[in-house]
Design a protein around this motif. Sequence first.
Motif, PDB file in Angstrom:
ATOM      1  N   ASP A 150       0.362  -1.213  -0.055  1.00 38.82           N
ATOM      2  CA  ASP A 150       0.346   0.380  -0.060  1.00 38.82           C
ATOM      3  C   ASP A 150       0.968   1.115   0.336  1.00 38.82           C
ATOM      4  O   ASP A 150       0.310   2.234  -0.837  1.00 38.82           O
ATOM      5  CB  ASP A 150      -0.583   0.128   1.090  1.00 38.82           C
ATOM      6  N   GLU A 151       2.229   0.925   0.468  1.00 38.34           N
ATOM      7  CA  GLU A 151       2.468   2.056   0.768  1.00 38.34           C
ATOM      8  C   GLU A 151       3.576   2.648  -0.025  1.00 38.34           C
ATOM      9  O   GLU A 151       4.539   3.319  -1.035  1.00 38.34           O
ATOM     10  CB  GLU A 151       3.786   1.937   2.071  1.00 38.34           C
ATOM     11  N   THR A 152       3.831   1.473  -0.654  1.00 38.92           N
ATOM     12  CA  THR A 152       4.950   1.945  -2.025  1.00 38.92           C
ATOM     13  C   THR A 152       4.393   1.547  -3.494  1.00 38.92           C
ATOM     14  O   THR A 152       4.600   2.059  -4.434  1.00 38.92           O
ATOM     15  CB  THR A 152       6.106   0.395  -2.089  1.00 38.92           C
ATOM     16  N   LYS A 153       3.498   0.854  -3.613  1.00 39.16           N
ATOM     17  CA  LYS A 153       2.175   1.110  -5.213  1.00 39.16           C
ATOM     18  C   LYS A 153       2.911   0.672  -6.008  1.00 39.16           C
ATOM     19  O   LYS A 153       3.193   1.432  -7.106  1.00 39.16           O
ATOM     20  CB  LYS A 153       1.631   2.617  -5.025  1.00 39.16           C
ATOM     21  N   PRO A 154       2.934  -0.293  -5.762  1.00 42.70           N
ATOM     22  CA  PRO A 154       4.159  -1.058  -6.948  1.00 42.70           C
ATOM     23  C   PRO A 154       3.611  -1.417  -7.964  1.00 42.70           C
ATOM     24  O   PRO A 154       1.823  -1.423  -8.127  1.00 42.70           O
ATOM     25  CB  PRO A 154       4.825  -2.302  -6.770  1.00 42.70           C
ATOM     26  N   ASP A 155       3.928  -1.158  -9.541  1.00 39.94           N
ATOM     27  CA  ASP A 155       2.935  -1.607 -10.537  1.00 39.94           C
ATOM     28  C   ASP A 155       2.858  -2.767 -11.186  1.00 39.94           C
ATOM     29  O   ASP A 155       1.763  -2.789 -11.632  1.00 39.94           O
ATOM     30  CB  ASP A 155       4.029  -1.024 -11.827  1.00 39.94           C
ATOM     31  N   ALA A 156       4.001  -3.740 -10.692  1.00 41.50           N
ATOM     32  CA  ALA A 156       3.622  -5.462 -10.793  1.00 41.50           C
ATOM     33  C   ALA A 156       4.782  -5.643  -9.616  1.00 41.50           C
ATOM     34  O   ALA A 156       5.043  -5.115  -9.322  1.00 41.50           O
ATOM     35  CB  ALA A 156       4.488  -5.789 -11.939  1.00 41.50           C
ATOM     36  N   LEU A 157       4.162  -6.696  -9.408  1.00 36.76           N
ATOM     37  CA  LEU A 157       4.972  -7.908  -8.338  1.00 36.76           C
ATOM     38  C   LEU A 157       5.054  -8.768  -9.242  1.00 36.76           C
ATOM     39  O   LEU A 157       5.242  -9.653  -9.512  1.00 36.76           O
ATOM     40  CB  LEU A 157       3.927  -8.254  -7.028  1.00 36.76           C
TER      41      LEU A 157
END
Length: 172
Positions: A43-50
């Motif tokens: 939630d804090e880093t809001k990655p575009d993908a994992l």
Amino acid sequence: MGQIVAAMVSCHAPALFLRQPGEDPAQLDATIAAMRPLGRVLDETKPDALIVVGLDHLEAFSLDVTPAFAVVVGPEVVGSFGSKQYRAEVHQPLARALLDGCLKRDFDIAFCHKAFMGHAFVVPFEYIVEERQIPVVPLFVNVYVPPLPQPHRAYQLGRAIAQVIAERTERI
């Protein structure tokens, strides 16, 4: 330039789903509680993908064909364990970039359009990813069927992945 915004390692014990006699429920609950804050990192880093690296326990592959490393490049993946069922969108441009980028760096990595995700993927999906809709790139590592990849090859794969990400625009 792409950026790795978070990295995490997690337990994937099947006992977290299938509580067996002799397992300590308090320890299992503590394990789950320790995994939940990792979801808040998403939630804090809001990655575009994992990029989800998981171990294959002969659930995706078989004794007939077991690659040392494989990336899923199809549009989605499905997985289950016990009563838990999952379907996730694959970030196909990143998956293809990882495949191509690793090959350009003389790192042979297999690909598949479909691969079943077993408990090594499903447990983190349940307790970390939860309902978050983040596209994934499943990356399988053979840890079950000899010959197993050597640790230095896993390290080299990690380096290649970091280089590929640095060449892209996603926040991973």
